[in-house]
Motif scaffolding. Structure first.
Motif, PDB file in Angstrom:
ATOM      1  N   ALA A 207       2.226   1.674  -3.481  1.00 40.95           N
ATOM      2  CA  ALA A 207       1.211   2.188  -4.400  1.00 40.95           C
ATOM      3  C   ALA A 207       0.971   3.677  -4.158  1.00 40.95           C
ATOM      4  CB  ALA A 207      -0.086   1.402  -4.253  1.00 40.95           C
ATOM      5  N   ASN A 208       0.889   4.080  -2.891  1.00 45.19           N
ATOM      6  CA  ASN A 208       0.687   5.504  -2.597  1.00 45.19           C
ATOM      7  C   ASN A 208       1.856   6.335  -3.097  1.00 45.19           C
ATOM      8  OD1 ASN A 208      -1.858   5.589  -1.421  1.00 45.19           O
ATOM      9  ND2 ASN A 208      -1.058   4.947   0.551  1.00 45.19           N
TER      10      ASN A 208
ATOM     11  N   ASP B 216       0.829  -1.209   0.000  1.00 46.65           N
ATOM     12  CA  ASP B 216       0.000   0.000   0.000  1.00 46.65           C
ATOM     13  C   ASP B 216       0.862   1.257   0.000  1.00 46.65           C
ATOM     14  OD1 ASP B 216      -2.325  -1.498   0.043  1.00 46.65           O
ATOM     15  OD2 ASP B 216      -2.402  -1.536   2.229  1.00 46.65           O
TER      16      ASP B 216
ATOM     17  N   SER C 177      -6.376  -1.664  -2.543  1.00 43.14           N
ATOM     18  CA  SER C 177      -6.844  -0.295  -2.781  1.00 43.14           C
ATOM     19  C   SER C 177      -6.416   0.256  -4.136  1.00 43.14           C
ATOM     20  CB  SER C 177      -6.420   0.648  -1.661  1.00 43.14           C
ATOM     21  OG  SER C 177      -5.052   0.931  -1.719  1.00 43.14           O
ATOM     22  N   THR C 178      -6.141  -0.629  -5.094  1.00 43.77           N
ATOM     23  CA  THR C 178      -5.910  -0.209  -6.470  1.00 43.77           C
ATOM     24  C   THR C 178      -6.788  -1.049  -7.379  1.00 43.77           C
ATOM     25  OG1 THR C 178      -4.125  -1.780  -6.871  1.00 43.77           O
ATOM     26  CG2 THR C 178      -3.492   0.385  -6.041  1.00 43.77           C
TER      27      THR C 178
ATOM     28  N   PHE D 272       1.435   6.694  -6.862  1.00 40.50           N
ATOM     29  CA  PHE D 272       0.356   7.619  -7.211  1.00 40.50           C
ATOM     30  C   PHE D 272       0.715   9.059  -6.878  1.00 40.50           C
ATOM     31  CE2 PHE D 272      -2.429   3.750  -6.667  1.00 40.50           C
ATOM     32  CZ  PHE D 272      -2.596   3.562  -8.018  1.00 40.50           C
TER      33      PHE D 272
ATOM     34  N   PRO E 166      -5.942   4.315  -8.155  1.00 41.71           N
ATOM     35  CA  PRO E 166      -6.316   4.054  -6.764  1.00 41.71           C
ATOM     36  C   PRO E 166      -7.820   3.875  -6.648  1.00 41.71           C
ATOM     37  CG  PRO E 166      -5.789   6.370  -7.047  1.00 41.71           C
ATOM     38  CD  PRO E 166      -5.466   5.686  -8.342  1.00 41.71           C
ATOM     39  N   SER E 167      -8.229   2.963  -5.788  1.00 40.63           N
ATOM     40  CA  SER E 167      -9.663   2.767  -5.598  1.00 40.63           C
ATOM     41  C   SER E 167     -10.059   2.851  -4.139  1.00 40.63           C
ATOM     42  CB  SER E 167     -10.092   1.412  -6.163  1.00 40.63           C
ATOM     43  OG  SER E 167      -9.447   0.372  -5.469  1.00 40.63           O
TER      44      SER E 167
ATOM     45  N   PHE F 191      -3.202   1.095 -13.806  1.00 43.69           N
ATOM     46  CA  PHE F 191      -4.018   0.959 -12.610  1.00 43.69           C
ATOM     47  C   PHE F 191      -4.216   2.314 -11.954  1.00 43.69           C
ATOM     48  CE2 PHE F 191       0.295   0.300 -11.264  1.00 43.69           C
ATOM     49  CZ  PHE F 191       0.395   0.760  -9.971  1.00 43.69           C
TER      50      PHE F 191
END
Length: 102
Positions: free
Chosen positions: A41-42, A38, A73-74, A45, A83-84, A81
């Motif tokens: 990914a952050n 996570d 959370s993606t 992004f 973020p979701s 991809f």
């Protein structure tokens, strides 16, 4: 009046000092290390928001359904991809990094 540090047992003070030293050296030596998917990914992004003002991150994989593993959370989209989960975190930190220039 006796100070708090004088009344505390010495082993508690030594343990607290050791804890602070270990945390400090860990942060110093592993600065910039990513410890979770996570967090990675952050970071991606936030970098994407700062560079392109877009949260979409392109993937070099031509078919995302062939590679179904993505961080939590993606969500995979057609060629990348997005973020979701909590979308506000990359937006807030990305905007702050643009404003501060770091």
């Amino acid at each position: 009046m006796i100070a708090l540090w004088q009344r505390a047992p010495k082993h508690i003070l030594m343990g607290l000092g050791l804890f602070i030293a270990l945390v400090g050296t860990t942060v110093y030596f592993f600065h910039g290390a990513v410890n979770s998917p996570d967090e990675a990914a952050n970071r991606i992004f936030i970098s994407s928001w700062r560079a392109h003002s877009s949260l979409f991150v392109a993937l070099p994989i031509p078919q995302t359904h062939v590679y179904p593993l993505f961080p939590r959370s993606t969500s995979p989209s057609k060629n990348g991809f997005v973020p979701s989960g909590f979308v506000g975190l990359p937006l807030i930190f990305g905007s702050l990094s643009v404003l501060t220039g770091s």
